[in-house]
Design an enzyme around this catalytic site. Structure first.
Site, PDB file in Angstrom:
ATOM      1  N   CYS A   1     -48.366 139.493  24.164  1.00 37.10           N
ATOM      2  CA  CYS A   1     -47.767 139.475  25.511  1.00 37.10           C
ATOM      3  C   CYS A   1     -46.651 140.515  25.587  1.00 37.10           C
ATOM      4  O   CYS A   1     -46.454 141.185  26.607  1.00 37.10           O
ATOM      5  CB  CYS A   1     -47.240 138.086  25.840  1.00 37.10           C
ATOM      6  SG  CYS A   1     -46.175 137.367  24.581  1.00 37.10           S
TER       7      CYS A   1
ATOM      8  N   HIS B   1     -37.502 135.815  23.425  1.00 38.14           N
ATOM      9  CA  HIS B   1     -38.739 135.084  23.738  1.00 38.14           C
ATOM     10  C   HIS B   1     -38.480 133.581  23.859  1.00 38.14           C
ATOM     11  O   HIS B   1     -37.769 133.003  23.051  1.00 38.14           O
ATOM     12  CB  HIS B   1     -39.771 135.341  22.622  1.00 38.14           C
ATOM     13  CG  HIS B   1     -41.189 135.126  23.050  1.00 38.14           C
ATOM     14  ND1 HIS B   1     -41.700 133.875  23.293  1.00 38.14           N
ATOM     15  CD2 HIS B   1     -42.196 136.000  23.288  1.00 38.14           C
ATOM     16  CE1 HIS B   1     -42.963 133.997  23.659  1.00 38.14           C
ATOM     17  NE2 HIS B   1     -43.292 135.269  23.668  1.00 38.14           N
TER      18      HIS B   1
HETATM   19  N1  NAD Z   1     -47.820 131.248  24.147  1.00 41.41           N
HETATM   20  C1  NAD Z   1     -47.658 132.521  24.485  1.00 41.41           C
HETATM   21  O1  NAD Z   1     -46.739 132.898  25.214  1.00 41.41           O
HETATM   22  C2  NAD Z   1     -48.649 133.547  23.987  1.00 41.41           C
HETATM   23  C3  NAD Z   1     -48.748 134.764  24.692  1.00 41.41           C
HETATM   24  C4  NAD Z   1     -49.680 135.705  24.266  1.00 41.41           C
HETATM   25  C5  NAD Z   1     -50.451 135.461  23.151  1.00 41.41           C
HETATM   26  N2  NAD Z   1     -50.305 134.271  22.485  1.00 41.41           N
HETATM   27  C6  NAD Z   1     -51.163 134.058  21.315  1.00 41.41           C
HETATM   28  O2  NAD Z   1     -52.222 133.159  21.675  1.00 41.41           O
HETATM   29  C7  NAD Z   1     -52.551 132.320  20.554  1.00 41.41           C
HETATM   30  C8  NAD Z   1     -52.386 130.860  20.963  1.00 41.41           C
HETATM   31  O3  NAD Z   1     -51.045 130.634  21.341  1.00 41.41           O
HETATM   32  P1  NAD Z   1     -50.649 129.323  22.137  1.00 41.41           P
HETATM   33  O4  NAD Z   1     -49.225 129.489  22.491  1.00 41.41           O
HETATM   34  O5  NAD Z   1     -51.652 129.035  23.188  1.00 41.41           O
HETATM   35  O6  NAD Z   1     -50.771 128.265  20.954  1.00 41.41           O
HETATM   36  P2  NAD Z   1     -51.023 126.682  21.052  1.00 41.41           P
HETATM   37  O7  NAD Z   1     -50.586 126.125  19.752  1.00 41.41           O
HETATM   38  O8  NAD Z   1     -50.437 126.139  22.311  1.00 41.41           O
HETATM   39  O9  NAD Z   1     -52.622 126.574  21.174  1.00 41.41           O
HETATM   40  C9  NAD Z   1     -53.518 126.723  20.107  1.00 41.41           C
HETATM   41  C10 NAD Z   1     -54.625 125.678  20.297  1.00 41.41           C
HETATM   42  O10 NAD Z   1     -55.686 125.956  19.381  1.00 41.41           O
HETATM   43  C11 NAD Z   1     -56.162 124.726  18.874  1.00 41.41           C
HETATM   44  N3  NAD Z   1     -56.819 124.972  17.589  1.00 41.41           N
HETATM   45  C12 NAD Z   1     -56.267 125.031  16.353  1.00 41.41           C
HETATM   46  N4  NAD Z   1     -57.226 125.313  15.422  1.00 41.41           N
HETATM   47  C13 NAD Z   1     -58.385 125.448  16.093  1.00 41.41           C
HETATM   48  C14 NAD Z   1     -59.711 125.771  15.705  1.00 41.41           C
HETATM   49  N5  NAD Z   1     -60.037 125.972  14.420  1.00 41.41           N
HETATM   50  N6  NAD Z   1     -60.659 125.872  16.654  1.00 41.41           N
HETATM   51  C15 NAD Z   1     -60.359 125.661  17.968  1.00 41.41           C
HETATM   52  N7  NAD Z   1     -59.097 125.358  18.398  1.00 41.41           N
HETATM   53  C16 NAD Z   1     -58.131 125.245  17.472  1.00 41.41           C
HETATM   54  C17 NAD Z   1     -54.908 123.851  18.759  1.00 41.41           C
HETATM   55  O11 NAD Z   1     -55.241 122.476  18.732  1.00 41.41           O
HETATM   56  C18 NAD Z   1     -54.148 124.249  20.023  1.00 41.41           C
HETATM   57  O12 NAD Z   1     -54.469 123.420  21.120  1.00 41.41           O
HETATM   58  C19 NAD Z   1     -51.609 132.751  19.415  1.00 41.41           C
HETATM   59  O13 NAD Z   1     -52.278 133.683  18.624  1.00 41.41           O
HETATM   60  C20 NAD Z   1     -50.450 133.413  20.141  1.00 41.41           C
HETATM   61  O14 NAD Z   1     -49.818 134.398  19.356  1.00 41.41           O
HETATM   62  C21 NAD Z   1     -49.447 133.296  22.885  1.00 41.41           C
END
Ligand code: NAD
Length: 349
Positions: free
Chosen positions: A157, A184
């Site tokens: 992001c 952040h």
């Molecule tokens: N939150 C942000 O602001 C943001 C912004 C851009 C990118 N990201 C990236 O996106 C990704 C997810 O971030 P998030 O904040 O949504 O995290 P999060 O922890 O809220 O969501 C991750 C989800 O994946 C699920 N999960 C875990 N292992 C799994 C598997 N083997 N198969 C399927 N699902 C599984 C978890 O139960 C959880 O619900 C990360 O790589 C993060 O760096 C996050």
């Protein structure tokens, strides 16, 4: 036009934002076909309906036997942790949006392709450049896609926030060096109160009690993007006790002599052409005012400073969840048009 058939792997913050952005941001040639998330269906439905950050979902969400009915559309829900068992082939999935954060290598992405998906997009930077066919920042390099790429990343992001700004400044002012400090909002890799949550000792500390410095690969990610800036940028990041919306403090030395009004005018000019990816505001706003702002980065004009004609400082806001999710969908929509062009060319030949 055949809509692109999408599956979301990992239905956390980004996964759920993708669903809201897809159903609430007007028609797109994208169809959400499946979600894979190990949580219980009842909880998945509940967190789709209610969100502490974004409020109630405006569309009806019902639980059905093997999935969710979202605004009348059936979305299959699986809870599979063994990737080889995912029904991507049976469901004819065009793109898996990998939002679990647990996979980041080519080998892991290929398991999804072996399960029948045609492509995979990581919602974070891949482990290395070799792990993806392309890293795309929508609005900057998405037109370089040929349609043949199978494993992609939409970067971070923060990368999406700063790359459009750096692109303007490198063209007009000639960037010599820079420091990027991301401020952040808290994330799920931090505990609410001190806990054995992470191997990074700072991420064992309560997210709601402290300002916490964390590691970041932002400078490296930008270097991959703009090789001319490789080795010229450094980055730091701190997590702060807010739940969403972040900012980057960008400090650059530039070869061209400039002033704050010129820098803001350059951004304003570029923002008109950039559409969804870049904005500028003269209003005296706080982070909460950027909640649900779909733009990748918004320069806070009142915070731009220039010292001695060559030291430039900008503050760039971004909704780290909403804007990024919208960019992932933009990339999918672009892929859909490429697939459509390829299909038309095959028919014409
Ligand atoms: N939150 C942000 O602001 C943001 C912004 C851009 C990118 N990201 C990236 O996106 C990704 C997810 O971030 P998030 O904040 O949504 O995290 P999060 O922890 O809220 O969501 C991750 C989800 O994946 C699920 N999960 C875990 N292992 C799994 C598997 N083997 N198969 C399927 N699902 C599984 C978890 O139960 C959880 O619900 C990360 O790589 C993060 O760096 C996050």
């Amino acid at each position: 036009m055949k809509p692109l058939r999408i599956a979301i792997n990992g239905y956390g913050r980004i996964g759920r934002c993708l669903v809201r952005a897809l159903f609430e941001s007007g028609p797109r040639q994208l169809q959400l076909v499946a979600i894979n998330e190990p949580a219980e269906l009842k909880t998945i439905a509940h967190l789709t309906r209610y969100d502490s950050t974004f409020g109630r979902f405006s569309k009806p969400v019902d639980e059905v036997e093997d999935g969710l009915l979202i605004d009348g559309e059936l979305v299959r829900v699986c809870g599979e942790t063994n990737v080889s068992k995912l029904p991507w082939g049976e469901l004819d999935i065009d793109v898996v949006l990998e939002c679990s954060g647990t996979f980041s290598s080519r080998r892991e992405a290929e398991q999804h392709l072996q399960a029948g998906a045609k492509r995979l997009i990581f919602s974070h930077p891949a482990e290395s450049e070799d792990d993806v066919d392309a890293t795309i920042v929508y609005g900057i390099n998405h037109r370089e896609l040929s349609g043949e790429e199978r494993i992609l990343s939409t970067g971070s992001c923060t990368t999406n926030c700063v790359v459009p700004v750096l692109d303007v400044l490198r063209h007009h002012l000639d960037i010599e060096a820079g420091m990027l400090n991301t401020i952040h909002s808290a994330m799920n890799d931090q505990p609410v109160i001190d806990a054995y949550h992470h191997t990074d000792l700072r991420k064992t500390r309560s997210a709601i009690q402290s300002i916490i410095p964390v590691d970041t690969g932002l400078a490296r990610g930008i270097g991959r993007f703009f090789p001319c800036l490789l080795g010229r940028l450094e980055s730091t990041a701190i997590r702060v006790p807010t739940v969403n919306v972040s900012a980057v403090n960008l400090t650059l030395t530039v070869a061209q002599h400039t002033d704050a009004a010129t820098v803001n005018a350059l951004i304003e000019q570029a923002a008109v052409q950039a559409g969804a990816v870049l904005g500028i505001t003269e209003e005296p706003l706080a982070s909460c005012d950027f909640l649900r702002d779909p733009r990748s980065g918004i320069v806070d004009a009142g915070q731009t400073r220039v010292a001695n004609g060559h030291l430039v400082k900008l503050l760039v806001w971004f909704d780290n969840e909403w804007a990024y999710s919208n960019r992932m969908l933009d990339v999918c929509e672009h892929i859909q048009t490429l697939d459509d062009d390829i299909a038309r060319a095959l028919v014409n030949n």
